[in-house]
Design a protein around this motif. Structure first.
Motif, mmCIF file in Angstrom:
data_model
loop_
_atom_site.group_PDB
_atom_site.id
_atom_site.type_symbol
_atom_site.label_atom_id
_atom_site.label_comp_id
_atom_site.label_asym_id
_atom_site.label_seq_id
_atom_site.Cartn_x
_atom_site.Cartn_y
_atom_site.Cartn_z
ATOM 1 N N ALA A 135 0.822 -1.216 0.000
ATOM 2 C CA ALA A 135 0.000 0.000 0.000
ATOM 3 C C ALA A 135 0.858 1.268 0.000
ATOM 4 O O ALA A 135 2.029 1.250 0.392
ATOM 5 C CB ALA A 135 -0.913 -0.003 1.204
ATOM 6 N N TYR A 136 0.233 2.339 -0.435
ATOM 7 C CA TYR A 136 0.883 3.653 -0.470
ATOM 8 C C TYR A 136 -0.138 4.662 0.025
ATOM 9 O O TYR A 136 -1.260 4.739 -0.512
ATOM 10 C CB TYR A 136 1.308 3.962 -1.900
ATOM 11 C CG TYR A 136 1.762 5.388 -2.126
ATOM 12 C CD1 TYR A 136 3.021 5.816 -1.685
ATOM 13 C CD2 TYR A 136 0.945 6.303 -2.801
ATOM 14 C CE1 TYR A 136 3.437 7.121 -1.898
ATOM 15 C CE2 TYR A 136 1.356 7.611 -3.008
ATOM 16 C CZ TYR A 136 2.606 8.016 -2.559
ATOM 17 O OH TYR A 136 3.021 9.302 -2.773
ATOM 18 N N PHE A 137 0.223 5.416 1.045
ATOM 19 C CA PHE A 137 -0.744 6.352 1.624
ATOM 20 C C PHE A 137 0.030 7.484 2.299
ATOM 21 O O PHE A 137 0.358 7.412 3.479
ATOM 22 C CB PHE A 137 -1.639 5.609 2.641
ATOM 23 C CG PHE A 137 -2.846 6.381 3.078
ATOM 24 C CD1 PHE A 137 -3.960 6.503 2.249
ATOM 25 C CD2 PHE A 137 -2.884 6.984 4.329
ATOM 26 C CE1 PHE A 137 -5.092 7.205 2.662
ATOM 27 C CE2 PHE A 137 -4.005 7.691 4.749
ATOM 28 C CZ PHE A 137 -5.108 7.796 3.912
ATOM 29 N N HIS A 139 0.083 10.115 4.147
ATOM 30 C CA HIS A 139 -0.634 11.029 5.047
ATOM 31 C C HIS A 139 -0.256 10.771 6.499
ATOM 32 O O HIS A 139 0.247 9.710 6.833
ATOM 33 C CB HIS A 139 -2.149 10.847 4.876
ATOM 34 C CG HIS A 139 -2.630 11.137 3.497
ATOM 35 N ND1 HIS A 139 -2.833 12.411 3.032
ATOM 36 C CD2 HIS A 139 -2.917 10.298 2.457
ATOM 37 C CE1 HIS A 139 -3.235 12.352 1.768
ATOM 38 N NE2 HIS A 139 -3.292 11.091 1.401
ATOM 39 N N ILE A 169 3.435 6.605 4.653
ATOM 40 C CA ILE A 169 2.580 6.932 5.795
ATOM 41 C C ILE A 169 3.394 7.562 6.931
ATOM 42 O O ILE A 169 4.567 7.246 7.124
ATOM 43 C CB ILE A 169 1.843 5.666 6.307
ATOM 44 C CG1 ILE A 169 0.603 6.048 7.118
ATOM 45 C CG2 ILE A 169 2.769 4.794 7.137
ATOM 46 C CD1 ILE A 169 -0.324 4.873 7.399
ATOM 47 N N THR A 215 -7.729 6.205 11.663
ATOM 48 C CA THR A 215 -8.151 4.925 11.101
ATOM 49 C C THR A 215 -8.444 3.921 12.208
ATOM 50 O O THR A 215 -8.033 4.101 13.358
ATOM 51 C CB THR A 215 -7.097 4.355 10.122
ATOM 52 O OG1 THR A 215 -7.678 3.270 9.408
ATOM 53 C CG2 THR A 215 -5.853 3.873 10.850
ATOM 54 N N ASP A 243 -9.349 0.741 3.582
ATOM 55 C CA ASP A 243 -9.222 1.774 2.552
ATOM 56 C C ASP A 243 -7.770 2.230 2.428
ATOM 57 O O ASP A 243 -7.292 2.519 1.334
ATOM 58 C CB ASP A 243 -10.128 2.954 2.886
ATOM 59 C CG ASP A 243 -11.606 2.601 2.724
ATOM 60 O OD1 ASP A 243 -12.015 2.285 1.594
ATOM 61 O OD2 ASP A 243 -12.328 2.614 3.735
ATOM 62 N N ILE A 244 -7.086 2.291 3.546
ATOM 63 C CA ILE A 244 -5.669 2.674 3.512
ATOM 64 C C ILE A 244 -4.843 1.570 2.862
ATOM 65 O O ILE A 244 -3.986 1.821 2.011
ATOM 66 C CB ILE A 244 -5.156 2.973 4.938
ATOM 67 C CG1 ILE A 244 -5.843 4.230 5.475
ATOM 68 C CG2 ILE A 244 -3.639 3.105 4.966
ATOM 69 C CD1 ILE A 244 -5.412 4.639 6.857
ATOM 70 N N SER A 247 -5.121 1.405 -0.896
ATOM 71 C CA SER A 247 -4.585 2.556 -1.627
ATOM 72 C C SER A 247 -3.165 2.260 -2.125
ATOM 73 O O SER A 247 -2.309 1.807 -1.372
ATOM 74 C CB SER A 247 -4.596 3.771 -0.684
ATOM 75 O OG SER A 247 -3.900 4.836 -1.260
ATOM 76 N N PRO A 252 -4.359 5.725 -5.824
ATOM 77 C CA PRO A 252 -4.341 6.196 -4.430
ATOM 78 C C PRO A 252 -5.731 6.630 -3.944
ATOM 79 O O PRO A 252 -6.577 7.000 -4.747
ATOM 80 C CB PRO A 252 -3.408 7.405 -4.499
ATOM 81 C CG PRO A 252 -3.525 7.907 -5.901
ATOM 82 C CD PRO A 252 -3.857 6.727 -6.771
ATOM 83 N N TRP A 253 -5.917 6.555 -2.656
ATOM 84 C CA TRP A 253 -7.130 7.094 -2.037
ATOM 85 C C TRP A 253 -6.913 8.594 -1.883
ATOM 86 O O TRP A 253 -5.873 9.041 -1.426
ATOM 87 C CB TRP A 253 -7.357 6.451 -0.673
ATOM 88 C CG TRP A 253 -8.510 7.087 0.046
ATOM 89 C CD1 TRP A 253 -8.481 8.218 0.804
ATOM 90 C CD2 TRP A 253 -9.863 6.646 0.042
ATOM 91 N NE1 TRP A 253 -9.730 8.499 1.278
ATOM 92 C CE2 TRP A 253 -10.600 7.559 0.818
ATOM 93 C CE3 TRP A 253 -10.527 5.557 -0.557
ATOM 94 C CZ2 TRP A 253 -11.971 7.428 1.031
ATOM 95 C CZ3 TRP A 253 -11.886 5.420 -0.342
ATOM 96 C CH2 TRP A 253 -12.605 6.351 0.440
ATOM 97 N N VAL A 255 -7.780 11.728 0.105
ATOM 98 C CA VAL A 255 -8.354 12.025 1.406
ATOM 99 C C VAL A 255 -9.482 13.042 1.329
ATOM 100 O O VAL A 255 -10.398 13.035 2.137
ATOM 101 C CB VAL A 255 -7.245 12.464 2.389
ATOM 102 C CG1 VAL A 255 -7.816 13.158 3.592
ATOM 103 C CG2 VAL A 255 -6.461 11.242 2.832
#
Ligand code: SF4
Lengths: 257, 480
Positions: A135-137, A139, A169, A215, A243-244, A247, A252-253, A255
């Motif tokens: 995953a990639y997030f 934030h 993250i 989260t 959801d994270i 992503s 990507p999600w 935000v």
């Protein structure tokens, strides 16, 4: 439908495992993106995901409020709906705990489904044996370990192991993380003032982290905390762990969406 | 009035009482400070014991064995106490127990009795009953004394005056203790000294003492009281007559069993490795200590509780108060909102069972006074599954309620909807249509009872496309 293969929760499946998604009524209706994220994620990890359309609600709210007959009726239904699946995965600690801890105590429901029930982080870590799900997030995120995941299921560090492996993250520890957010199903309405007092302390802790996103492994608790954060116009988003984890850099999600 | 008046008259149901308490910011800060301090200390004290889980299991097993054969163990206890010169009395309820104590006090010619902290006597309202009979009861535990002098009610099992801070205690002492110095400070030492002076005279003059019991040993007839201040020991040794009022569930089969509980109790309650004073006595000893010993075995709803296979685990409770100190509801509302001497999680399951009266509204509201977070079960040294009993008692409360109540009707309508996937999908679509009225995706004002939610929280609206609709559109081929 293929024949049922009952395995213990710790055994490892072959790749291409067939998994049934128990979306939970709340996520299905209010947060469908989370259920889609679970599908995306599990397929990315090589599973075949099925969603039996006759599933509805696990009966937890009825059980916890004292309506046992209704809860038993709904539990028996879910038992039939998921008959024959080796693994059933839910993006909810409390619904998974309902199936695992409470179903065996309900008349005529039995333990069969309980043995095949996994909360998402348990399934990823224990069954698929992964913590880095690609995953990639990018934030600032803080994690609330919901009570039922924490104490009834004992998911422990699993969600954090998964989060730590997410690229980009910025994971910040939540102060007093293990304190209840005050949701508790109908408790939030029956004892609304007490519930709100618990919520405001939880929100203060979340705000102190400076996180953009809170989260958790349960959309019900996130609905409660998110409802408070939104009322106060804090700008902090609530987002399910799935959801994270779904992503990625390619997809990507956002935000703000 | 209910047969077992465990709840206080005139206290409103939990949600109402809690609402008042929540408005008291001094109370909330006193409580938060006190519970968080003891919570952290307990965790550290428990962390020192490598086999804590096994100890908990042992505690649970001993108590379960005792409860399973309670009649046998009680008879053993009676025989042992009697053979050592004590007298055993059986009391079915509060009225019987109070009458026995009053009769014994009068027979001893006492118009004053000293007391060592006892939940059982608080449960049955002994002090008030004695007062009516012309006998004054004097609490000697410091926190109990504060509650008594302040004309107040207890709010915690171990620290009944936990809701009071030092300056409030100073005010109570100044107003109620004639011998308190005019310049009494609010330093703990000064307060303790004032209480000590006040109590000393009472210890030396009292002919009768009333105690509770932490444990009673069935095969020897020994009674045990554990405490921190030593005032209890004064009560237990100085007066001529000692009367112990004990719930029938407080016994253990043999003295060996105490080893387990003397580890579990202090660490769970005061976060100490060992409590400072442990007093134990067996019958009477000529020329040493009280020369008359009476043991009152109190039922007051316990036999009824014992008959419930799920609820009976509440009788394992050793009154350590660990569950109160971790409970997020107790932390915000304080103990008095629970309307009985048993507050917090254990109160929420024990009080309604002892009261055993569905018409006692306060008691009936208690099993709902929990978010079911499970922190209480996690710390309980005798592994009482409090959340399990809470939902069990909720089911009992629902069974008492009319099937036509608005809540029951709504619950049943929802269950019917959930029982049929087509109805469920229809309801989702109706919700999604309604959601169009709230373009922001959430609502901040719902009609009652939803207004109880939206008072402080926005409510998300159903998504325009549910997951199942998405699945049917995009993936249906892989299913059914
Ligand atoms: S229920 Fe358990 S934790 Fe609570 S007071 Fe009793 S023994 Fe202690």
């Amino acid at each position: 439908m293929t024949t049922a293969q009952h395995e213990s929760p710790t055994s490892r499946p072959a790749a291409g495992m067939r998994v049934a998604l128990m979306a939970t009524c709340l996520t299905d209706t209010l947060y469908p993106h989370t259920a889609r994220a679970v599908v995306t994620l599990l397929e990315r990890l090589g599973c075949t995901v099925e969603f039996p359309l006759s599933q509805t609600c696990c009966g937890q709210m009825h059980f916890n409020t004292g309506y046992r007959d209704d809860a038993t009726r709904l539990a028996s239904r879910m038992n039939e709906v998921f008959d024959g699946y080796t693994a059933v995965v839910a993006p909810s600690g409390s619904c998974a705990a309902m199936v695992r801890d409470i179903y065996p105590k309900l008349p005529g429901v039995g333990e069969d489904l309980a043995h095949r029930m996994y909360e998402l982080s348990e399934f990823l870590v224990d069954v698929l044996g992964v913590t880095d799900v690609g995953a990639y997030f990018p934030h600032r995120v803080t994690y609330h370990p919901t009570c039922h995941s924490l104490r009834m299921l004992g998911v422990g560090e699993r969600p954090l192991q998964l989060l730590r492996a997410v690229r980009g993250i910025d994971l910040i520890e939540l102060p007093a993380a293990e304190s209840c957010c005050g949701f508790g199903g109908t408790f939030a309405v029956k004892n609304a003032e007490t519930s709100s007092a618990m919520l405001s302390d939880k929100m203060r802790c979340v705000l102190n982290t400076g996180a953009e996103v809170l989260t958790a492994g349960d959309n019900s608790c996130l609905m409660h905390i998110g409802g408070g954060l939104s009322r106060l116009r804090t700008g902090v988003h609530t987002l399910h762990l799935a959801d994270i984890l779904a992503s990625t850099e390619e997809d990507p999600w956002h935000v703000t969406q | 009035m209910a047969r077992n008046p465990v709840t206080w008259m005139g206290v409103p149901t939990f949600p109402k009482a809690a609402q008042e308490a929540l408005g008291d910011s001094q109370l909330r800060s006193n409580l938060r400070h006190a519970t968080h301090t003891i919570r952290d200390k307990r965790a550290a004290a428990v962390g020192e014991v490598p086999d804590w889980e096994r100890l908990r299991r042992a505690g649970e097993a001993i108590k379960d064995e005792t409860l399973a054969h309670l009649d046998t163990y009680l008879q053993k206890l009676e025989a042992a106490v009697t053979s050592r010169g004590g007298v055993v009395h059986w009391a079915r309820d509060a009225a019987e127990a109070n009458a026995i104590v009053l009769k014994l006090a009068r027979a001893a010619g006492a118009d004053e009795v000293v007391k060592v902290k006892s939940m059982a006597t608080a449960e049955i309202g002994l002090n008030e009953a004695l007062e009516e009979g012309g006998v004054t009861a004097i609490e000697t535990d410091l926190a109990e004394l504060i509650v008594q002098l302040g004309n107040d009610r207890p709010s915690h099992i171990l620290v009944p005056a936990i809701h009071r801070n030092r300056s409030e205690v100073r005010e109570i002492f100044r107003n109620q203790m004639p011998e308190a110095p005019a310049d009494l400070s609010s330093e703990p030492k000064a307060l303790a000294e004032a209480a000590r002076r006040h109590l000393r005279k009472k210890f030396l003059s009292a002919k009768v003492a009333v105690s509770g019991a932490n444990f009673a040993v069935a095969d020897t007839g020994s009674i045990m009281v554990v405490e921190s201040e030593g005032n209890g020991r004064m009560c237990l040794t100085l007066p001529q007559t000692l009367i112990t009022v004990m719930g029938i569930e407080k016994l253990v089969p043999t003295s060996r069993d105490l080893e387990v509980f003397l580890q579990l109790l202090p660490r769970s309650s005061t976060a100490e490795r060992m409590n400072p004073y442990t007093s134990m006595w067996t019958g009477v000893t000529p020329g040493d200590g009280p020369q008359e010993f009476h043991l009152i075995l109190l039922d007051n709803g316990r036999t009824a509780t014992l008959s419930d296979p799920v609820g009976r685990q509440a009788l394992r409770c050793i009154r350590c108060s660990a569950c109160l100190n971790v409970c997020p509801v107790y932390e915000r509302t304080g103990g008095q909102s629970y309307g009985s001497v048993y507050p917090g999680p254990i109160g929420a399951i024990l009080t309604p069972q002892l009261v055993d009266d569905p018409h006692d509204k306060q008691a009936a509201s208690l099993p709902f006074a929990s978010s079911l977070c499970g922190a209480c079960f996690e710390v309980c040294p005798v592994r009482i599954d409090i959340p399990e009993v809470l939902t069990h008692l909720r089911a009992r409360a629902v069974a008492e309620k009319s099937k036509m109540s608005p809540e029951a009707l709504a619950m049943s309508a929802m269950a019917t909807m959930f029982a049929d996937p087509r109805k469920y999908a229809l309801a989702q679509r109706a919700g999604a249509a309604a959601a169009k009225l709230a373009p922001s995706g959430s609502v901040s004002r719902l009609p009652f009872p939803g207004s109880r939610w939206t008072a402080t929280r926005d409510m998300p609206m159903p998504a325009t496309e549910s997951f199942r609709t998405w699945w049917k559109t995009n993936r249906k081929d892989s299913d059914e």
